[in-house]
Design an enzyme around this catalytic site. Structure first.
Site, PDB file in Angstrom:
ATOM      1  N   TRP A  53       3.546   8.998  23.001  1.00 16.70           N
ATOM      2  CA  TRP A  53       4.631   8.697  22.051  1.00 16.70           C
ATOM      3  C   TRP A  53       4.130   7.177  21.563  1.00 16.70           C
ATOM      4  O   TRP A  53       4.524   6.647  20.448  1.00 16.70           O
ATOM      5  CB  TRP A  53       6.467   9.024  22.313  1.00 16.70           C
ATOM      6  CG  TRP A  53       6.785  10.545  22.234  1.00 16.70           C
ATOM      7  CD1 TRP A  53       5.987  11.792  22.232  1.00 16.70           C
ATOM      8  CD2 TRP A  53       8.155  10.677  21.357  1.00 16.70           C
ATOM      9  NE1 TRP A  53       6.630  12.428  22.394  1.00 16.70           N
ATOM     10  CE2 TRP A  53       8.287  12.317  21.571  1.00 16.70           C
ATOM     11  CE3 TRP A  53       8.765  10.543  21.134  1.00 16.70           C
ATOM     12  CZ2 TRP A  53       8.828  13.079  21.003  1.00 16.70           C
ATOM     13  CZ3 TRP A  53       9.947  10.919  20.581  1.00 16.70           C
ATOM     14  CH2 TRP A  53       9.897  12.546  20.646  1.00 16.70           C
ATOM     15  N   ASP A  69      11.170   2.382  31.120  1.00 17.93           N
ATOM     16  CA  ASP A  69      11.036   4.025  31.737  1.00 17.93           C
ATOM     17  C   ASP A  69      10.765   3.230  32.668  1.00 17.93           C
ATOM     18  O   ASP A  69      10.565   2.310  33.620  1.00 17.93           O
ATOM     19  CB  ASP A  69       9.742   4.331  32.018  1.00 17.93           C
ATOM     20  CG  ASP A  69       9.543   6.165  32.247  1.00 17.93           C
ATOM     21  OD1 ASP A  69       9.276   6.538  31.461  1.00 17.93           O
ATOM     22  OD2 ASP A  69       9.562   6.043  33.828  1.00 17.93           O
ATOM     23  N   ASP A 108      12.124  10.994  24.520  1.00 22.17           N
ATOM     24  CA  ASP A 108      11.289  12.200  24.751  1.00 22.17           C
ATOM     25  C   ASP A 108      11.537  12.491  26.165  1.00 22.17           C
ATOM     26  O   ASP A 108      11.195  13.308  26.933  1.00 22.17           O
ATOM     27  CB  ASP A 108      10.173  12.698  24.194  1.00 22.17           C
ATOM     28  CG  ASP A 108       9.734  13.420  24.710  1.00 22.17           C
ATOM     29  OD1 ASP A 108      10.102  14.756  24.598  1.00 22.17           O
ATOM     30  OD2 ASP A 108       8.569  13.678  25.174  1.00 22.17           O
ATOM     31  N   LYS A 148      15.406  13.884  22.791  1.00 20.20           N
ATOM     32  CA  LYS A 148      15.837  15.412  23.157  1.00 20.20           C
ATOM     33  C   LYS A 148      15.892  15.596  23.857  1.00 20.20           C
ATOM     34  O   LYS A 148      16.574  15.395  24.624  1.00 20.20           O
ATOM     35  CB  LYS A 148      14.266  15.263  24.073  1.00 20.20           C
ATOM     36  CG  LYS A 148      13.826  17.237  24.976  1.00 20.20           C
ATOM     37  CD  LYS A 148      12.259  17.053  25.690  1.00 20.20           C
ATOM     38  CE  LYS A 148      12.043  16.599  26.708  1.00 20.20           C
ATOM     39  NZ  LYS A 148      11.162  16.378  26.681  1.00 20.20           N
TER      40      LYS A 148
END
Length: 200
Positions: A53, A69, A108, A148
């Protein structure tokens, strides 16, 4: 299982076109349908590993692109990747030092699946709600948010919270999703601003 993914056309396309995973086509699909990202937007990607992404975002905007992350990200040119937990105040401070507000936030991320459907769905909704809380702190009024999540018993809770905070909310299943997957994306457009935050 490897051969199954090897036959997937989006998996093969990602390898051919240089994206780190097939998930790139989910964001491209969402962008084509909803135009959530403009060419000068500053964007934050939550749960960004392995970085597909981020690759798409770098193509779509000339603004700042920041990824967060728990896992390290192989560097991408002109992308800032932060390793850590996006829910912590420490990470919030690191992000604010780079950009105090973002035009768009995307997520996501998905939890590691246990195989127990209801438990996994609950954890996925919890993760998407944490991403929404981050967005409520960092989005500019009028900004957009893509997250998501998975349809299940708790799905209506995050959908309500999205509708409380965005003028336009759509639920979308990407054409690039794997067959049989319960994943959907909630797209929130035109953030109402922090004065309209919902406690629910």
């Amino acid at each position: 299982m490897g051969s199954q993914w090897g036959r997937d056309r989006f998996y093969r396309k990602a390898r051919t076109e240089g994206y780190r995973s097939r998930a790139a086509y989910k964001l491209l699909d969402i962008q084509k349908r909803f135009q959530v990202i403009r060419d000068d937007d500053n964007v934050i990607d939550l749960g960004c590993a392995p970085g597909s992404w981020l690759q798409v975002l770098r193509e779509l905007t000339e603004g700042q692109v920041i990824g967060i992350d728990l896992n390290p990200i192989v560097p991408i040119e002109n992308v800032t990747a932060l390793k850590g937990d996006f829910t912590t105040e420490h990470m919030h401070e690191k992000v604010r030092a780079l950009i105090p507000e973002a035009n768009v936030i995307v997520c996501d991320a998905a939890p590691k699946l246990s195989g127990h459907k209801s438990y996994d769905q609950a954890r996925a909704v919890d993760l998407s709600e944490m991403a929404l809380d981050f967005a409520l702190d960092f989005l500019k009024p009028g900004g957009n948010f893509v997250v998501k999540t998975f349809q299940g018993d708790m799905f209506h809770l995050i959908l309500k919270k999205m509708r409380d905070n965005f003028y336009g909310v759509k639920v979308y299943r990407s054409k690039a999703a794997r067959k049989g997957s319960a994943e959907v994306y909630i797209i929130g457009k035109k953030f109402k601003g922090r004065q309209n935050d919902s406690e629910g």
